[in-house]
Design a protein around this motif. Structure first.
Motif, PDB file in Angstrom:
ATOM      1  N   PHE A  34    -112.860  53.747 -49.570  1.00  0.00           N
ATOM      2  CA  PHE A  34    -111.495  54.019 -49.118  1.00  0.00           C
ATOM      3  C   PHE A  34    -110.473  53.664 -50.200  1.00  0.00           C
ATOM      4  N   ASP A  35    -110.727  52.611 -50.974  1.00  0.00           N
ATOM      5  CA  ASP A  35    -109.844  52.279 -52.097  1.00  0.00           C
ATOM      6  C   ASP A  35    -109.786  53.430 -53.097  1.00  0.00           C
ATOM      7  N   GLU A  36    -110.953  53.996 -53.411  1.00  0.00           N
ATOM      8  CA  GLU A  36    -111.023  55.108 -54.359  1.00  0.00           C
ATOM      9  C   GLU A  36    -110.278  56.342 -53.863  1.00  0.00           C
ATOM     10  N   HIS A  37    -110.134  56.466 -52.545  1.00  0.00           N
ATOM     11  CA  HIS A  37    -109.425  57.610 -51.970  1.00  0.00           C
ATOM     12  C   HIS A  37    -108.020  57.231 -51.509  1.00  0.00           C
ATOM     13  N   GLY A  38    -107.514  56.125 -52.074  1.00  0.00           N
ATOM     14  CA  GLY A  38    -106.117  55.763 -51.856  1.00  0.00           C
ATOM     15  C   GLY A  38    -105.777  55.190 -50.504  1.00  0.00           C
ATOM     16  N   ARG A  39    -106.777  54.637 -49.826  1.00  0.00           N
ATOM     17  CA  ARG A  39    -106.528  54.074 -48.498  1.00  0.00           C
ATOM     18  C   ARG A  39    -106.950  52.603 -48.454  1.00  0.00           C
ATOM     19  N   HIS A  40    -105.997  51.767 -48.073  1.00  0.00           N
ATOM     20  CA  HIS A  40    -106.317  50.346 -47.908  1.00  0.00           C
ATOM     21  C   HIS A  40    -107.067  50.170 -46.596  1.00  0.00           C
ATOM     22  N   SER A  41    -108.088  49.317 -46.600  1.00  0.00           N
ATOM     23  CA  SER A  41    -108.897  49.100 -45.397  1.00  0.00           C
ATOM     24  C   SER A  41    -109.099  47.607 -45.147  1.00  0.00           C
ATOM     25  N   ARG A  75     -97.315  46.880 -32.291  1.00  0.00           N
ATOM     26  CA  ARG A  75     -96.283  46.706 -33.322  1.00  0.00           C
ATOM     27  C   ARG A  75     -96.509  45.410 -34.099  1.00  0.00           C
ATOM     28  N   VAL A  76     -96.818  44.337 -33.378  1.00  0.00           N
ATOM     29  CA  VAL A  76     -97.069  43.051 -34.036  1.00  0.00           C
ATOM     30  C   VAL A  76     -98.294  43.147 -34.942  1.00  0.00           C
ATOM     31  N   LEU A  77     -99.357  43.736 -34.437  1.00  0.00           N
ATOM     32  CA  LEU A  77    -100.594  43.833 -35.216  1.00  0.00           C
ATOM     33  C   LEU A  77    -100.422  44.737 -36.432  1.00  0.00           C
ATOM     34  N   ASN A  78     -99.659  45.800 -36.289  1.00  0.00           N
ATOM     35  CA  ASN A  78     -99.429  46.694 -37.433  1.00  0.00           C
ATOM     36  C   ASN A  78     -98.705  45.981 -38.566  1.00  0.00           C
ATOM     37  N   LYS A  79     -97.788  45.093 -38.216  1.00  0.00           N
ATOM     38  CA  LYS A  79     -97.095  44.323 -39.249  1.00  0.00           C
ATOM     39  C   LYS A  79     -98.030  43.292 -39.870  1.00  0.00           C
ATOM     40  N   GLU A  80     -98.820  42.632 -39.033  1.00  0.00           N
ATOM     41  CA  GLU A  80     -99.665  41.537 -39.500  1.00  0.00           C
ATOM     42  C   GLU A  80    -100.850  42.025 -40.321  1.00  0.00           C
ATOM     43  N   ILE A  81    -101.344  43.236 -40.023  1.00  0.00           N
ATOM     44  CA  ILE A  81    -102.557  43.705 -40.710  1.00  0.00           C
ATOM     45  C   ILE A  81    -102.272  44.090 -42.158  1.00  0.00           C
ATOM     46  N   ALA A  82    -101.001  44.218 -42.493  1.00  0.00           N
ATOM     47  CA  ALA A  82    -100.652  44.511 -43.887  1.00  0.00           C
ATOM     48  C   ALA A  82    -100.912  43.306 -44.793  1.00  0.00           C
ATOM     49  N   PHE A 128    -103.486  37.470 -37.121  1.00  0.00           N
ATOM     50  CA  PHE A 128    -103.890  38.783 -36.624  1.00  0.00           C
ATOM     51  C   PHE A 128    -105.157  38.671 -35.787  1.00  0.00           C
ATOM     52  N   ALA A 129    -106.161  37.981 -36.320  1.00  0.00           N
ATOM     53  CA  ALA A 129    -107.455  37.887 -35.639  1.00  0.00           C
ATOM     54  C   ALA A 129    -107.329  37.188 -34.294  1.00  0.00           C
ATOM     55  N   LEU A 130    -106.507  36.133 -34.211  1.00  0.00           N
ATOM     56  CA  LEU A 130    -106.338  35.408 -32.956  1.00  0.00           C
ATOM     57  C   LEU A 130    -105.730  36.307 -31.881  1.00  0.00           C
ATOM     58  N   LEU A 131    -104.724  37.090 -32.239  1.00  0.00           N
ATOM     59  CA  LEU A 131    -104.087  37.975 -31.264  1.00  0.00           C
ATOM     60  C   LEU A 131    -104.983  39.164 -30.919  1.00  0.00           C
ATOM     61  N   MET A 132    -105.517  39.812 -31.933  1.00  0.00           N
ATOM     62  CA  MET A 132    -106.325  41.005 -31.712  1.00  0.00           C
ATOM     63  C   MET A 132    -107.574  40.684 -30.894  1.00  0.00           C
ATOM     64  N   GLN A 133    -108.261  39.595 -31.231  1.00  0.00           N
ATOM     65  CA  GLN A 133    -109.509  39.288 -30.542  1.00  0.00           C
ATOM     66  C   GLN A 133    -109.283  38.686 -29.156  1.00  0.00           C
ATOM     67  N   LEU A 134    -108.129  38.085 -28.937  1.00  0.00           N
ATOM     68  CA  LEU A 134    -107.796  37.630 -27.588  1.00  0.00           C
ATOM     69  C   LEU A 134    -107.589  38.833 -26.677  1.00  0.00           C
ATOM     70  N   SER A 135    -106.882  39.841 -27.174  1.00  0.00           N
ATOM     71  CA  SER A 135    -106.714  41.074 -26.412  1.00  0.00           C
ATOM     72  C   SER A 135    -108.057  41.760 -26.173  1.00  0.00           C
ATOM     73  N   HIS A 136    -108.924  41.711 -27.183  1.00  0.00           N
ATOM     74  CA  HIS A 136    -110.257  42.304 -27.082  1.00  0.00           C
ATOM     75  C   HIS A 136    -111.079  41.611 -25.988  1.00  0.00           C
TER      76      HIS A 136
END
Length: 371
Positions: A97-104, A191-198, A214-222
């Motif tokens: 993904f880095d080679e194709h211009g996408r951060h992952s 919205r919160v996760l989109n900001k934090e994942i950067a 990010f992980a604490l919020l995302m995985q709690l929701s999960h």
């Protein structure tokens, strides 16, 4: 029999505590039948490798019978090998993904494994990788390079790629999380996760990982989503324990401040009670006050359902009994998080109705997979 099963579960928790360093490794005296039940339960909770790390340290006279020990050893070694393969695949995807211009960013699984005392012992599932750009751009990139075709399963937050040559299952996320069922709290969460994942960093294994916040919020929701919609296991709770252990005061304060508005206050209290009961975690490391009532519901679900097992015993029931069992369970859990549960039910009935044409066309009458 119920008491015996409960005792075996308690022994599993004790061995999990040993593996996490909460207490020293000690001898466990079990019969051959009890060892078999413990092994079955470790499989159900996807903790085979983690528990094996404790079993192999025990005195030879108190270990499981030889045939079981050989089976357990073989499975634990397979988990180690699969972890190496998963890390290699995660690194390879990151580079592609880095080679194709996408951060992952690698989410959950292999990102969580790094936090374990022995990362190679955590039983992996699939690779969840978030790719920036949004749904349309990510899907176009994957189609352009033959990574997916029209048969690929695309849902709200990710696309499930066809199995790779090395049999590693990959989910490419164009949203950072499956989020909440409640669309209002989910919009805030996304919205919160989109900001934090950067804010990411490269780990020693060679792939990008998200922040602890990010992980604490995302995985709690999960955890909440799978608890209300299906099942949850000890591995996800152990992951969360290690996230909390690696969090600093700033991480915990940022998460605590947002729990209510993101619809995660109730599940946070339940999970904190489990942290207290299972791992003796001090309140200073928690993100919410422990909630014993909701925590007990969550613990009961873990015991009966296992790792996303959604009540395996129900799968053998006639369809109508399975249907009513699920609806009875949904009604019973309304007091856990009423707002979220209302939207769980609305989502269930909406999916049931909208898939009628598909069911008629392909003669798929089962109600078991409708959420």
């Amino acid at each position: 029999m119920l008491m015996q099963t409960t005792d075996i579960f308690n022994i599993l928790v004790q061995m999990l505590r040993m593996s996490m360093g909460c207490e020293p490794v000690a001898t466990v005296q079990l019969t051959a039948r009890q060892w078999r039940e413990l092994y079955r339960m470790a499989c159900q909770q996807t903790l085979v490798g983690v528990v094996y790390g404790v079993v192999k340290q025990m005195d030879e006279t108190t270990r499981p019978p030889l045939d079981m020990m050989l089976e357990w050893t073989a499975r634990a070694e397979a988990i180690k090998g699969y972890n190496r393969k998963m890390n290699e695949m995660a690194t390879s995807l990151t580079k592609w993904f880095d080679e194709h211009g996408r951060h992952s960013v690698i989410l959950k699984g292999q990102a969580n494994a790094r936090l374990y005392p022995h990362p190679e012992e955590r039983q992996p599932g699939d690779i969840d990788i978030y790719v920036e750009g949004g749904r349309q751009e990510v899907l176009e990139l994957l189609r352009k390079h033959g990574m997916m075709d029209d048969r690929a399963e695309v849902i709200y937050h990710h696309v499930h790629l066809p199995p790779q040559d090395n049999m590693v299952s990959v989910e490419v996320h164009f949203r950072p999380s499956s989020g909440n069922y409640n669309p209002f709290t989910n919009n805030r969460l996304q919205r919160v996760l989109n900001k934090e994942i950067a804010k990411t960093e490269v780990c020693a294994e060679g792939f990008n990982v998200p922040t602890v916040t990010f992980a604490l919020l995302m995985q709690l929701s999960h955890i909440q989503r799978h608890f209300l919609g299906g099942g949850i296991g000890l591995r996800q709770i152990t992951d969360y324990y290690l996230l909390l252990k690696h969090a600093d005061d700033n991480d915990r304060q940022r998460v605590t401040a947002q729990l209510a508005r993101l619809g995660l206050r109730q599940v946070a209290g339940a999970v904190m009670w489990l942290m207290q009961q299972l791992f003796s975690m001090p309140t200073t490391l928690m993100i919410a006050p422990p909630d014993a009532r909701r925590g007990a519901w969550l613990l009961d679900e873990i015991k009966t359902g296992g790792n996303f097992g959604f009540h395996a015993a129900w799968q053998h029931l006639p369809v109508w009994q399975f249907f009513f069992k699920k609806r009875e369970r949904a009604l019973r859990l309304y007091r856990f998080n009423c707002s979220e549960n209302i939207w769980v039910e609305l989502a269930y009935w909406w999916n049931l109705v909208r898939r009628i044409p598909e069911r008629v066309k392909y003669r798929k009458w089962s109600l078991r997979k409708t959420k």
